[in-house]
Structures are given as C-alpha cells and as structure tokens.
Design a protein around this motif. Structure first.
Motif, PDB file in Angstrom:
ATOM      1  N   PHE A   1       1.007  -1.388   0.355  1.00 10.32           N
ATOM      2  CA  PHE A   1       0.058  -0.187   0.042  1.00 10.32           C
ATOM      3  C   PHE A   1       1.299   1.223  -0.020  1.00 10.32           C
ATOM      4  CE2 PHE A   1      -2.603   2.741   2.647  1.00 10.32           C
ATOM      5  CZ  PHE A   1      -3.156   3.135   1.485  1.00 10.32           C
TER       6      PHE A   1
ATOM      7  N   VAL B   1     -11.052  -5.180   4.148  1.00 10.84           N
ATOM      8  CA  VAL B   1     -11.029  -3.635   3.427  1.00 10.84           C
ATOM      9  C   VAL B   1     -11.220  -2.691   3.900  1.00 10.84           C
ATOM     10  CG1 VAL B   1     -11.316  -3.155   1.828  1.00 10.84           C
ATOM     11  CG2 VAL B   1     -10.611  -4.778   1.558  1.00 10.84           C
ATOM     12  N   ASN B   2     -10.610  -2.081   4.518  1.00 10.88           N
ATOM     13  CA  ASN B   2     -11.247  -0.668   5.238  1.00 10.88           C
ATOM     14  C   ASN B   2     -10.801  -0.923   6.372  1.00 10.88           C
ATOM     15  OD1 ASN B   2     -11.900   0.239   2.301  1.00 10.88           O
ATOM     16  ND2 ASN B   2     -14.132   0.410   2.750  1.00 10.88           N
TER      17      ASN B   2
ATOM     18  N   LEU C   1      -5.117   5.739   7.456  1.00 12.21           N
ATOM     19  CA  LEU C   1      -6.459   5.484   6.566  1.00 12.21           C
ATOM     20  C   LEU C   1      -6.314   4.264   6.492  1.00 12.21           C
ATOM     21  CD1 LEU C   1      -2.117   6.416   4.831  1.00 12.21           C
ATOM     22  CD2 LEU C   1      -4.474   7.435   4.036  1.00 12.21           C
ATOM     23  N   PRO C   2      -7.362   4.111   5.464  1.00 15.40           N
ATOM     24  CA  PRO C   2      -8.210   2.536   5.780  1.00 15.40           C
ATOM     25  C   PRO C   2      -7.014   1.269   4.744  1.00 15.40           C
ATOM     26  CG  PRO C   2      -9.572   3.944   4.147  1.00 15.40           C
ATOM     27  CD  PRO C   2      -8.457   4.844   4.689  1.00 15.40           C
ATOM     28  N   SER C   3      -7.214   0.283   4.901  1.00 20.83           N
ATOM     29  CA  SER C   3      -6.462  -1.278   4.516  1.00 20.83           C
ATOM     30  C   SER C   3      -6.893  -1.741   3.053  1.00 20.83           C
ATOM     31  CB  SER C   3      -6.296  -1.956   5.044  1.00 20.83           C
ATOM     32  OG  SER C   3      -6.263  -3.277   4.029  1.00 20.83           O
ATOM     33  N   PRO C   4      -6.742  -0.770   1.919  1.00 22.85           N
ATOM     34  CA  PRO C   4      -7.271  -1.079   0.289  1.00 22.85           C
ATOM     35  C   PRO C   4      -7.444  -2.763   0.373  1.00 22.85           C
ATOM     36  CG  PRO C   4      -4.935  -0.768  -0.112  1.00 22.85           C
ATOM     37  CD  PRO C   4      -5.683  -0.721   1.497  1.00 22.85           C
ATOM     38  N   PHE C   5      -6.579  -3.902   1.274  1.00 22.86           N
ATOM     39  CA  PHE C   5      -7.187  -5.035   1.407  1.00 22.86           C
ATOM     40  C   PHE C   5      -7.349  -6.120   2.080  1.00 22.86           C
ATOM     41  CE2 PHE C   5      -2.659  -3.879  -0.940  1.00 22.86           C
ATOM     42  CZ  PHE C   5      -3.308  -3.311  -2.378  1.00 22.86           C
TER      43      PHE C   5
ATOM     44  N   GLU D   1      -8.706 -10.280  -4.097  1.00 23.43           N
ATOM     45  CA  GLU D   1      -9.292  -8.529  -4.441  1.00 23.43           C
ATOM     46  C   GLU D   1      -8.669  -8.171  -5.603  1.00 23.43           C
ATOM     47  OE1 GLU D   1     -10.316  -5.935  -2.977  1.00 23.43           O
ATOM     48  OE2 GLU D   1     -10.207  -7.646  -1.147  1.00 23.43           O
ATOM     49  N   ALA D   2      -9.623  -7.440  -6.460  1.00 24.68           N
ATOM     50  CA  ALA D   2      -9.255  -6.797  -7.538  1.00 24.68           C
ATOM     51  C   ALA D   2      -7.274  -6.569  -7.422  1.00 24.68           C
ATOM     52  CB  ALA D   2      -9.815  -5.985  -7.975  1.00 24.68           C
TER      53      ALA D   2
ATOM     54  N   ARG E   1      -3.467  -1.087  -8.233  1.00 27.26           N
ATOM     55  CA  ARG E   1      -3.856  -0.500  -9.058  1.00 27.26           C
ATOM     56  C   ARG E   1      -2.867   1.210  -8.699  1.00 27.26           C
ATOM     57  NH1 ARG E   1      -5.640   3.310 -11.550  1.00 27.26           N
ATOM     58  NH2 ARG E   1      -5.100   3.862 -14.002  1.00 27.26           N
TER      59      ARG E   1
ATOM     60  N   GLU F   1     -17.909   4.222   0.995  1.00 22.81           N
ATOM     61  CA  GLU F   1     -16.800   3.562  -0.177  1.00 22.81           C
ATOM     62  C   GLU F   1     -15.736   4.431   0.008  1.00 22.81           C
ATOM     63  OE1 GLU F   1     -16.921   0.716   0.925  1.00 22.81           O
ATOM     64  OE2 GLU F   1     -14.887   0.437  -0.387  1.00 22.81           O
TER      65      GLU F   1
ATOM     66  N   ALA G   1     -13.501   6.125   1.953  1.00 26.14           N
ATOM     67  CA  ALA G   1     -12.553   5.103   2.235  1.00 26.14           C
ATOM     68  C   ALA G   1     -11.263   5.548   0.855  1.00 26.14           C
ATOM     69  CB  ALA G   1     -12.825   3.860   2.090  1.00 26.14           C
TER      70      ALA G   1
ATOM     71  N   ARG H   1      -8.662   7.467   0.746  1.00 25.19           N
ATOM     72  CA  ARG H   1      -7.797   7.570   1.393  1.00 25.19           C
ATOM     73  C   ARG H   1      -7.099   6.731   1.131  1.00 25.19           C
ATOM     74  NH1 ARG H   1      -7.949  11.798   3.524  1.00 25.19           N
ATOM     75  NH2 ARG H   1      -9.702  12.734   5.365  1.00 25.19           N
ATOM     76  N   GLN H   2      -7.124   5.791   0.155  1.00 27.01           N
ATOM     77  CA  GLN H   2      -6.496   4.711  -0.045  1.00 27.01           C
ATOM     78  C   GLN H   2      -5.727   5.207  -1.636  1.00 27.01           C
ATOM     79  OE1 GLN H   2      -9.292   1.764  -0.586  1.00 27.01           O
ATOM     80  NE2 GLN H   2      -8.423   0.981   1.879  1.00 27.01           N
TER      81      GLN H   2
ATOM     82  N   GLU I   1      -7.658   5.985  -4.545  1.00 26.12           N
ATOM     83  CA  GLU I   1      -7.725   6.121  -5.504  1.00 26.12           C
ATOM     84  C   GLU I   1      -8.897   7.205  -6.385  1.00 26.12           C
ATOM     85  OE1 GLU I   1      -7.376   3.317  -6.785  1.00 26.12           O
ATOM     86  OE2 GLU I   1      -6.584   1.659  -5.815  1.00 26.12           O
TER      87      GLU I   1
ATOM     88  N   ARG J   1     -12.104  11.290  -9.670  1.00 23.79           N
ATOM     89  CA  ARG J   1     -11.068  10.147 -10.015  1.00 23.79           C
ATOM     90  C   ARG J   1     -10.542  11.209 -11.107  1.00 23.79           C
ATOM     91  NH1 ARG J   1      -9.008   4.727  -8.426  1.00 23.79           N
ATOM     92  NH2 ARG J   1      -7.792   3.828 -11.208  1.00 23.79           N
TER      93      ARG J   1
ATOM     94  N   ARG K   1     -16.124  -0.448  -5.291  1.00 27.07           N
ATOM     95  CA  ARG K   1     -14.312  -0.577  -4.825  1.00 27.07           C
ATOM     96  C   ARG K   1     -13.859  -0.770  -5.809  1.00 27.07           C
ATOM     97  NH1 ARG K   1     -14.728  -2.981   0.281  1.00 27.07           N
ATOM     98  NH2 ARG K   1     -15.012  -4.506  -0.508  1.00 27.07           N
ATOM     99  N   ASP K   2     -13.774  -2.242  -6.189  1.00 28.37           N
ATOM    100  CA  ASP K   2     -13.887  -3.341  -8.087  1.00 28.37           C
ATOM    101  C   ASP K   2     -13.846  -1.872  -9.168  1.00 28.37           C
ATOM    102  OD1 ASP K   2     -13.793  -4.533  -5.965  1.00 28.37           O
ATOM    103  OD2 ASP K   2     -14.881  -6.114  -6.900  1.00 28.37           O
TER     104      ASP K   2
ATOM    105  N   ARG L   1     -11.321   0.582  -8.985  1.00 28.64           N
ATOM    106  CA  ARG L   1      -9.874   0.304  -9.014  1.00 28.64           C
ATOM    107  C   ARG L   1      -9.587   0.086 -10.605  1.00 28.64           C
ATOM    108  NH1 ARG L   1      -9.039  -3.357  -3.871  1.00 28.64           N
ATOM    109  NH2 ARG L   1      -8.584  -1.491  -2.829  1.00 28.64           N
TER     110      ARG L   1
END
Lengths: 431, 361
Positions: free
Chosen positions: A7, A34-35, A50-54, A85-86, A89, B50, B53, B56-57, B59, B111, B315-316, B319
């Motif tokens: 991350f 996730v999150n 920060l939330p986890s993306p995974f 998970e996707a 990216r 979502e 979040a 914060r990631q 994206e 985005r 989310r998907d 991304r």
C-alpha cells in the motif's frame, strides 16, 4: 495462493507531496479487512487515518512513526489471498504522472535484454524496491541534466545513467541518439547510489511551522527584555518533597514546575500588567482577568504550549492535576485546539534539558514568559561562609511596551522570593 | 440548542421516529415508497463511506461527504417528477443517485478521469458544480427557458448555507422573484461553510431571507425525510402552477469533513456530533418502519446486504477505471474543432508515441 501487496502512501489532500507517520494501528501478524484503519498520518493540512485497501495479514511495516514519507512510497506489506481482491493499481491523481513503481509486473516490463541486473534474481512476485531507488537516484538531479521526458524514459529502459552522457542537443539537452549510443558503447549503467550526506531543502509544516511563524512574529513585533536571577532552592525542594509525601497515592504529581507556576501566578496577580497584551489599535493595553498559564512542553510532535485556563482560581493541588493532564494530552497528541490557545502568560522548563538559563521569546499575545533552569549544587554564600546549595536560575522575558523595567524586575523578584521560601510566603499571604 | 433552532421547522417525524401532525404540511406514502426511501438513504450512505475510504487509499483525488444529509437529498430528489430538472452541488450524491446517475459516473469525476461524469440531459440532472453557488444562476437561467417554452416542468437547485453569502445566489434570488420562475431554491443548511460555523454569517434564519426578495421561505427539519418531501412537493407544485419560486431551508448537519482535505476535529467539538447523531435521518425512519410493521428484520438485513454488495461494486469498479487517452481532452472543446486545436491534438499524439520509439528503432 497468497501474495504480498504493498500500500503506497496516497495524497489525502489536494496536491500534497508528503506526510508524517504518526502511529501504526496494526502490527505485523494482525489480520485486517478491507477498510480497517491501519495507520494515522499527519499532513500539512490534517491528521487522518488510512483504511487498508486489502484484506489479509500485515507482514511488514515499511516506515516508522516520525518518518516523513513521500506520496507514493510503499508503507506497508499485506499478504493477501490471491483473487480475493482486484489487482492493485496506483491512482493517477490530478496533477500527478503515472508512478513508476505501480506494480511489479509493470516495473519489469521492458527491462528484458538490458543490463540492469539488480532485480534479475528477484522472485517473480516480490517487489523490488532496489530498482525504484536506483531509478529515483538517477532522476534525483534533474536540474543538472536536460532531457525531454521521452528521452528520460528511453534512458531508464536502456539502463543508461543520464548523468554520464555527453549531451549533443542544440540547447545542451541529452538527445535520443545520445542515449542510444551510450547504451551501445557499454557506458556504465545506472548504479544504485550510496546514501551520501547531501544538501537538500526540507519543507516545514505542522507544529514546526506554527512554532516558526509564531516566534518570527514575536521577534518582529515585541521589544523583549530579559532579566535573570539565581534562587537558592533548598526550601522549595523541601516543599515539593513534603507535598509529594502528603498527596502520595492520590495520583497527583507535584513537581518543581507546579511550584514555579504557583509563584508566577501570585506575581501576576500582584502585577496585573504581566497578564496584559499590547494592542496596536489605539494603542491600548488589553487587561485580562483570568490568568491562563501556558506550559511549554516538549512532545514527540515538537514544541506545544497547552494552557491551564484560569490557573489563578485553582488550588495548588488542582493546578498540579491540571498541568499533569494537559502535558500528558500534549505528549499523547490528544490536545484539542482549545487546549493550545488563549494563554496569557507562560512558563518554560529548559532545566529538564540540563540547561542553566536562557532567554525565551514571548508567545504572540503574551507579555511575559518565565524560564526555569536546572537545579544544581553551587557555591552559595551564607553569612560569610561559602557552602554548597541547590540553585536554580530564573529568567523572565517581558514586553517592554507593556511593562517598564521596574515592573518586570518586581515580577521576577516576587517569583524568586516565593521559591526561596514558599511556606513563609503562603503564611504571610494568609494573614 | 438544536431543538430551539428547529422551533420553526416543519417536522412530521421526530428524531425518535414518532409521526407527528403539522398544520400546513402532510404527506401520505405507501409502505413500499417508505421502504424505498430507507433503502436509498442506506445505499447512498454506503456509497459515501466507500468513496471516502477510496480517497484515503489514493484511488480518487477528492471526496465531499454527504454523511448526515441523506434525508434532505433523497427526500427532495424523490419529490421530483422525471421531467423536472435538478442542479446539484458537489456534495449531493443522494440527489444524483435518485436521478439515476450511476455511482461510477460520480466517482469518475472525483478520480479526475472525466470532465463531467454523466449526460445531464438524459439524467435531467446537471453536472456537479464545484464553484460555490454558481449553479443557482444556471438554474435560474434554465428556469427562464422552461418558462419561455411553457413547459410543464419544475427546476430545483441545491446549495449550502455558506453559498447564500455568494453574489451568484442572491442574483439568482432576484431573477427568480422578478420573473416568478418555476424554481425551488433548496438550501441544505449543514451548519458549516468549510470551517466557519453557521452563526458566524447567518445573523437571521436563512429561510427568512426569502421574504426580502419577495417569495416564501420554509424551514424544514432536514433530517426528517417525510417533512422534506412534503415541503419540497409543495414548492415544486407552486413552481409548476406558475406560483413562482420558493426557498426551502433544510436544517441538517454535516457529519463528516468538508472534503477529504479537511480535518474538522481542528475546529469543532465531538459533542456537537453526538447531539446530531441522535437526530440521524436513517435511524428515525428505520424506527418508524419497524414500529409500524412496515418493514421487518429480514428487509433491513436485505438492504444491508445490498449496501455491502454496492461497496464491493464501487471499490472494484473504481480500481478498474482506466485513465483516458490524453488526446481526449480535445474532444469536447468545440463541436467543430479549430485548425489550431487539430494541430495541437496531432502534436500531443506524436509526443506520446515518441515514448515508445527507440527500443524498436
């Protein structure tokens, strides 16, 4: 099958380039969804989590609390179950280019047949940070070498260090041909550079910036005078020891600072100008009824000055508790904005750093600040005989627009007299 | 404190979920309609969480949270007919949701990979306007067109309490009054103009400003979706029947940050949030539905599952969103591009392609 995902620190503001890691909310081995919040960071604008993306298991924290990290730097490794998970990216944010270290597969693309070898042995699924470092290092001096982005890209693809190329461009820039011939002639490839000490400019923000602005403003605007006096501390030390003994088990932490603050409050009450503020419009003096005492505290985030509100209305015991609570909050990063504003007079303890004395600068909006030095055994003359006594130097900086020298001297003398014999002073006062 | 301020506000559902009467406003909805209001609010809240979040990631670049304002947005948007037209702000995810805008269309803009996000004509919903208060003038102009066409259509425009200080908003008030436009000014008073509190700039209650311009103003409990619908329907009916504009002040609270770039803990107290948490728009409708047997546990569970699925979808989807080719920036500058822009576009494409040269040469 599992894989380890990284991350990278995102830009959580609009165009921020870096952030400070405040604390980790997870440790290696922790399982996260996730999150789930994993880390707290502070940018120039805000402290955020920060939330986890995974979803997966934390395997590595790559940065530590206190580190200032550039946006895009991997901060944590999370082992995830494949296909859950996707694919990761990296965002292409407004105003940013595509980051080079986006995914391992991308990083390896185009490196075939080149002589960059430090990743050749890396396992397929493992990120190769060494490459990112070398790429960054070869780009670290873009001001020196002129080259268009496509040419830089080509040099990176061919593993050629732009710094070692003779530029033949019309305006002294490295051309595509220069890069190709350098690659063909077997010029040395970009080597991972050692972390040598170097000159650099570091952005100042957060608590540090607030301190810098406040102090520069103070030095520019207020004519500041500093006076000092040595105080024999035998009785003050005894008083602290007695109070600790008396309140033992109550959780109240009495220190010399409590006693010094008490002395200053009494002096301020006797000389209200100490608690006043200069007002340019008029000009005028803003007299203030409540003594709101700032306590300078050295915290992991830097210098903070939490304020004991209406300290003059507190008993010694309440004052000790209030100072303790505020300083603990400041050190733990729990201070609210209200805790840190509204001071009318301040105390700073430089003695804790092993320093005898100094000339503090006034916090903006205040007219006096008292510095306490360390208490150390010194030769002291008592009735013509030199003896060893604990001595502390007190320093008072005051605003000469607000107080004249006589008033400032009286204030400092009053604090010194109180500390020289606190019990007597309290008894005299209770007449 | 909140109750005192709400004194004049229309309310049909108390924070405790009790249905109450109001002398001037009422609404009758079927159980299915009530459930769908609940479902939309829950889904919009999940979308909002979502998106926060995802920002914060890294994206999406930015997000303006609608948390706490779901009843004002979903209730007013549900009052619209499909032929009506809405002008939202950048925070009105509940409005765009109800107009059929897809979550991916909203997130594509945040985005930074589209200049707009959706077809405003097809959705009967304009693009998010980032400039504060600007869309109120757009709406006034659009409403003038509706009036000239003699169309059976009403226009609603959304803005915040801070925007009422903008010249654009006040000019649009003047236009609406002068021309008796078929327009509803829907002010979501969420108490905060970024970090400036309500009482810093609203010396008088906002809905009272309408009187000075010459049209009615109503304050409604913005966390009461029934009251919001009753009041907004009345205002839209007035607009369609030639009665002129109405100002609706939905009194609500911004539970989140101004945007993801903002840290509200620096300027407001946690206890204010606690007060407003008790006034939550979704909870009060849920209590009302459950207590009156209009929905049961299995229904609420089903909506929660839908929300969780939506989160995964969002989310998907985000991304997987690819950045557009750089040359697409030229696509919507003119209907017929100028020679200069054609040349610039060709130059950009050649430059982009030059990155691939060299290795193959």
């Amino acid at each position: 099958m599992t894989s380890i995902r990284e991350f990278a620190l995102p830009d959580v503001g609009e165009g921020l380039t870096e952030a400070e890691i405040l604390r980790w909310l997870v440790q290696p081995g922790d399982v996260v969804a996730v999150n789930d919040m994993i880390v707290e960071i502070e940018t120039a604008k805000a402290a955020v989590e920060l939330p986890s993306p995974f979803a997966g298991t934390i395997v590595e924290l790559k940065v530590q609390p206190g580190d200032v990290v550039a946006v895009g730097t991997p901060i944590v490794g999370i082992e995830t179950v494949a296909a859950a998970e996707a694919p990761s990216r990296q965002a292409v944010l407004v105003g940013y280019g595509v980051r080079e270290e986006s995914t391992p597969s991308r990083r390896r693309r185009g490196r075939r047949g080149t002589d960059v070898d430090e990743t050749a042995a890396a396992p397929a699924d493992e990120p190769a940070p060494a490459v990112a470092v070398s790429a960054a290092a070869s780009e670290a001096s873009p001001g020196v070498v002129k080259a268009k982005p496509p040419v830089r890209h080509l040099a990176r693809e061919l593993g050629v260090d732009l710094n070692r190329i003779i530029a033949t461009g019309l305006h002294g820039e490295v051309t595509r041909e220069d890069v190709r011939s350098a690659a063909g002639s077997g010029a040395p490839p970009a080597a991972p550079s050692r972390q040598a000490p170097r000159d650099e400019r570091i952005a100042v923000h957060g608590v540090h910036r607030a301190m810098a602005e406040a102090m520069a403003h103070s030095a520019r605007t207020a004519p500041q005078v500093t006076e000092w006096v040595d105080v024999e501390m035998t009785r003050a030390n005894q008083a602290v020891a007695r109070l600790r003994e008396a309140w033992q088990g109550d959780g109240v932490r009495v220190t010399l600072l409590t006693l010094v603050a008490t002395g200053l409050i009494r002096a301020v009450q006797a000389h209200p100008l100490t608690n006043a503020a200069w007002v340019d419009e008029g000009p005028a003096l803003q007299m203030r009824g409540a003594v709101n005492m700032g306590i300078a505290a050295d915290t992991p985030r830097g210098l903070l000055v939490p304020v004991v509100k209406d300290a003059g209305a507190l008993s010694l015991r309440q004052l000790a508790g209030a100072i303790q609570g505020l300083v603990d909050d400041a050190r733990e990063g729990r201070s609210t904005p209200a805790d840190l504003t509204g001071g009318t007079v301040s105390v700073t303890n430089i003695g804790v750093f092993g320093i005898d004395g100094g000339t503090p600068l006034l916090p903006p909006g205040q007219s006096a600040i008292l510095a306490m030095g360390r208490v150390v055994e010194r030769p002291w003359v008592v009735e013509g005989v030199v003896v060893s006594r604990p001595v502390m130097q007190l320093t008072l900086t005051f605003d000469h627009r607000v107080m004249d020298g006589a008033t400032g001297s009286k204030v400092l003398r009053a604090v010194a007299d109180f500390l020289a014999d606190p019990a007597l002073e309290l008894l005299v006062d209770s007449r | 404190m909140v109750d005192a301020l709400l004194g004049s506000a229309v309310q049909l559902l108390t924070p405790e979920g009790e249905r109450v009467e109001h002398p001037d406003f009422d609404i009758t909805l079927t159980d299915a309609e009530l459930r769908s209001l609940y479902r939309d609010m829950v889904l919009v809240r999940r979308l909002d969480a979502e998106a926060t979040a995802l920002q914060r990631q890294g994206e999406i670049g930015l997000w303006a949270s609608s948390l706490g304002q779901e009843a004002a947005q979903v209730g007013s948007a549900h009052s619209l007919r499909s032929s009506d037209y809405a002008f939202p702000t950048y925070r009105d995810h509940g409005v765009s949701w109800c107009r059929g805008v897809q979550p991916m269309e909203i997130l594509a803009m945040f985005r930074g990979i589209t200049n707009g996000g959706w077809d405003p004509i097809a959705r009967r919903c304009s693009l998010y306007t980032i400039v504060i208060g600007n869309q109120v003038l757009h709406a006034a102009g659009y409403a003038m067109g509706v009036q000239l066409d003699g169309a059976d259509e009403a226009v609603i425009v959304y803005f915040g309490d801070g925007a009422t200080d903008e010249g654009d908003v006040n000019e649009a008030f003047v236009l609406g009054a002068d021309y008796q436009l078929p327009l509803v000014y829907f002010c979501e008073n969420n108490q905060w103009a970024i970090s400036s509190p309500r009482d810093r700039f609203n010396r008088a209650p906002l809905y009272q400003r309408a009187a000075g311009f010459g049209f009615p103003g109503v304050r409604v409990d913005g966390n009461d979706i029934l009251a919001v619908m009753a009041v907004t329907r009345m205002a839209l009916d007035r607009a369609r029947s030639g009665g002129g504009p109405t100002l609706v002040e939905a009194f609500t609270y911004r539970m989140g940050a101004h945007t993801t770039s903002d840290d509200p803990t620096r300027y407001r107290h946690a206890e204010d949030l606690e007060i407003w948490r008790l006034r939550d728009p979704i909870e009060r409708l849920k209590v009302y539905l459950a207590r009156n047997g209009m929905a049961d546990r299995s229904y609420f569970d089903q909506v929660d599952h839908e929300a969780a699925d939506l989160a995964v979808l969002v989310r998907d989807g985000v991304r997987a969103m690819a950045a557009p080719a750089p040359e697409t920036m030229f696509d919507h500058v003119y209907v017929d591009p100028t020679a200069e822009l054609v040349a610039q576009r060709a130059g950009l494409i050649a430059y982009e392609e030059s990155f691939a040269e060299g290795l193959t040469a």
